[in-house]
Structures are given as C-alpha cells and as structure tokens.
Design a protein around this motif. Structure first.
Motif, PDB file in Angstrom:
ATOM      1  N   ARG A  47       0.814  -1.219   0.000  1.00 41.82           N
ATOM      2  CA  ARG A  47       0.000   0.000   0.000  1.00 41.82           C
ATOM      3  C   ARG A  47       0.847   1.268   0.000  1.00 41.82           C
ATOM      4  O   ARG A  47       0.295   2.371  -0.087  1.00 41.82           O
ATOM      5  N   VAL A  48       2.165   1.096   0.109  1.00 43.69           N
ATOM      6  CA  VAL A  48       3.060   2.259   0.103  1.00 43.69           C
ATOM      7  C   VAL A  48       4.212   1.976  -0.857  1.00 43.69           C
ATOM      8  O   VAL A  48       4.476   0.834  -1.237  1.00 43.69           O
ATOM      9  N   THR A  49       4.906   3.047  -1.228  1.00 44.20           N
ATOM     10  CA  THR A  49       6.025   2.969  -2.158  1.00 44.20           C
ATOM     11  C   THR A  49       7.349   3.093  -1.401  1.00 44.20           C
ATOM     12  O   THR A  49       7.459   3.885  -0.460  1.00 44.20           O
ATOM     13  N   ASP A  73      11.010   0.452   3.582  1.00 42.48           N
ATOM     14  CA  ASP A  73      11.699   1.500   4.338  1.00 42.48           C
ATOM     15  C   ASP A  73      10.678   2.453   4.955  1.00 42.48           C
ATOM     16  O   ASP A  73       9.901   3.105   4.247  1.00 42.48           O
ATOM     17  N   SER A  74      10.679   2.524   6.281  1.00 41.35           N
ATOM     18  CA  SER A  74       9.646   3.291   6.994  1.00 41.35           C
ATOM     19  C   SER A  74      10.071   4.713   7.349  1.00 41.35           C
ATOM     20  O   SER A  74       9.255   5.483   7.866  1.00 41.35           O
ATOM     21  N   ALA A  80       6.627  11.658   8.017  1.00 43.39           N
ATOM     22  CA  ALA A  80       5.293  12.151   7.663  1.00 43.39           C
ATOM     23  C   ALA A  80       4.367  12.134   8.873  1.00 43.39           C
ATOM     24  O   ALA A  80       3.532  13.037   9.037  1.00 43.39           O
ATOM     25  N   VAL A  81       4.516  11.132   9.748  1.00 39.36           N
ATOM     26  CA  VAL A  81       3.696  11.087  10.963  1.00 39.36           C
ATOM     27  C   VAL A  81       4.041  12.257  11.880  1.00 39.36           C
ATOM     28  O   VAL A  81       3.133  12.920  12.422  1.00 39.36           O
ATOM     29  N   ASP A 148      -0.313   4.722   6.874  1.00 39.23           N
ATOM     30  CA  ASP A 148       0.742   4.479   5.884  1.00 39.23           C
ATOM     31  C   ASP A 148       1.980   3.877   6.533  1.00 39.23           C
ATOM     32  O   ASP A 148       2.639   3.001   5.949  1.00 39.23           O
ATOM     33  N   LEU A 149       2.286   4.325   7.727  1.00 33.89           N
ATOM     34  CA  LEU A 149       3.447   3.780   8.445  1.00 33.89           C
ATOM     35  C   LEU A 149       3.225   2.302   8.762  1.00 33.89           C
ATOM     36  O   LEU A 149       4.152   1.487   8.626  1.00 33.89           O
TER      37      LEU A 149
END
Length: 301
Positions: A47-49, A73-74, A80-81, A148-149
């Motif tokens: 769900r994320v890039t 990679d988080s 962003a959080v 997203d995280l």
C-alpha cells in the motif's frame, strides 16, 4: 472337450459383461480427463512505495496468516507522521484561540450590550467553524500518516504458499502494484471440463471421484459444487477493422462445447500436495440416472 469349451465360454461371457458394465457406467456417469487443480490466488500488493529493507520469505515457501512477508523503508513515513502530528497540534491551538476569543466577546456583550457589532460576532463564529474544520482535516491527515506507516510491514492475509517471488532486499515496490502471488492453501478445488451433452442431468451435490495424475493410485471423493453458466466464444468478437471474428466450420462436424464443473473435495489425505494447474480425471456419479437404473434392475428381477 466340453469342459474346456464351457470354461472358455464363461470367460468370454464374463469379459463381455464387464465391458458392457463399464460402457454402461461410462454412459451413465460423465467422465473427463480434462480436469485441473485450482485455488484462490491472493496478489500481495503493498500500500506504500519504497525500497524493501527486510525480506522474510523465499520462493515456494509456506507462510501463515499474519506473518510479515517483507518490510518497506519506513523512515519517510515516520517523518510524515511527525509532520502530521505537528500540523494537528497547530490547528488545535488555532481552534483554542478562536474559541477563547469567542468566549471573551460573549462575556463582553453580556457586560456591555452593543459593545461589539453583529458583523464581528458572525465573523468570529465563522472563524471557530473554520478552525474546527482545520482540526478535523489535520486529524484525518495524521491518522492517514499512521496508517501508511503501518503499511510498511506487508503481512500475509491467509495461510498459503508464496510463488513466483522476484523480490530482493533493495527492490523498489510501488503502492497498489502487485509484487508476488500467494496461493490460499485452504481454497483448493478441482475443475473439470465436461461435454455439454454429458451434464444435462448433473446437479450440485452429485458425488464425484477425482484422480490426480500425480497420485493415480489415490482417488479422492468430492461433490459437484457448481456448474458454469457461460464460456467465452470467439465468434462474434471484434476483429480487424472492427469486423466480427467468425471461425470457419464444417457443416458435417459439430463438436460439443466444454462446460466447467467445479468439484469440492471432501477430504485431502496426508501426503497429497495440491498444485495449481495439475491434471486430474473426474467421474461424476449422477443421482437421477443411477436411481433410475437401480429401479429398472429391481423391476427386471
């Protein structure tokens, strides 16, 4: 001499009876060698890039539901959080300031009626409403950033088998783009393609016998779960220059179409490994015709 002739005749009669019985079974019970093992395939889709920093699976390995397959990679999502959290705190402070100003103005009007114009009161009310909307939007952005995280860890939704794995640490995955297939181990079934002339009396619930080509000495019991209601046909499809495709056919040859019949297996013995696309033979034991045959035999007796 007579005894030898009698024995020979007996064997011939028995052989003819066996051939007749097998032929009768073939006519009564539809049979096909055009069967395939099938299963539900889950397309693992991040769900994320981002690049993969941890890969916990191997090709053709078994996984459990909830198991982490790989990690993206988080770091950008953690930032962003934090950014969304700061924006949320800022909008909450703006809302508090607008509410405090509205409270002071109401108290001032109670002490000194007419001290503040009606226009100012309306504008202050609008400011509070806008500030509340800003907090709601910032809260939604903060929740989305946390979501997203959490998506940086990609987990298995079902028990199954990983296949066609072409990932490695450092591979870049793109949001909403499938990257690997997961075969649901609890969803296997067998699909047979029968001639349309053979299944006119077949119904859901009819018993079936399935024999996998890889396990020819272990026939499996099953039930007809469903019968397909349609198949694709090339005739009439759009071809070159938007004209319909029509295949040439010989008037004296008319082949029966093959209709898919889905077979649910009652029990899979230990030691049998199902694999999608494996070949199988299927015999359907039709209830109606078998009962009619038994009735006819009883009447003859």
């Amino acid at each position: 001499m007579f005894k030898r002739l009698f024995i020979t005749s007996s064997f011939v009669i028995i052989a003819l009876a066996a051939i007749g019985w097998k032929y009768q079974q073939y006519i009564i019970n539809p049979w096909t060698r055009d069967g395939l093992v099938r299963a539900q395939i889950v397309q693992i889709t991040p769900r994320v890039t981002g690049p993969i920093i941890s890969l916990n699976i191997k090709d053709n390995s078994e996984v459990k539901a909830g198991q982490v397959l790989f990690v993206v990679d988080s770091r950008p999502y953690k930032i962003a959080v934090e950014k969304a959290k700061g924006n949320l705190d800022q909008t909450k402070a703006q809302l508090q300031r607008a509410q405090d100003e509205a409270t002071r103005e109401r108290e001032l009007i109670q002490r000194q009626p007419g001290a503040i114009s009606e226009m100012t009161l309306v504008q202050q009310k609008i400011s509070v409403t806008l500030a509340q909307a800003g907090v709601e939007a910032a809260q939604a952005a903060y929740d989305q950033s946390k979501l997203d995280l959490s998506f940086t860890k990609v987990t298995a939704p079902v028990d199954g088998y990983i296949t066609n794995l072409n990932l490695n640490i450092g591979s870049q995955v793109v949001a909403n783009q499938p990257v690997v297939a997961l075969i649901d181990k609890h969803s296997f079934w067998v699909e047979g393609f029968f001639k349309e002339t053979d299944i006119k009396d077949v119904a859901s619930g009819d018993k079936a016998t399935v024999t996998l080509m890889a396990y020819g000495d272990q026939p499996l019991k099953g039930l007809v779960e469903s019968i397909g209601y349609g198949i694709s046909h090339k005739n009439g499809s759009t071809g070159l220059s938007l004209l319909p495709n029509v295949s040439p056919t010989f008037q004296w040859i008319r082949l029966a179409q093959r209709i898919p019949v889905q077979i649910h297996l009652d029990h899979i013995p230990d030691g049998i490994q199902f694999r999608i696309g494996s070949s199988a033979s299927i015999v359907i034991h039709k209830k109606q015709k078998n009962q009619s045959l038994i009735k006819m035999v009883k009447e003859m007796i």
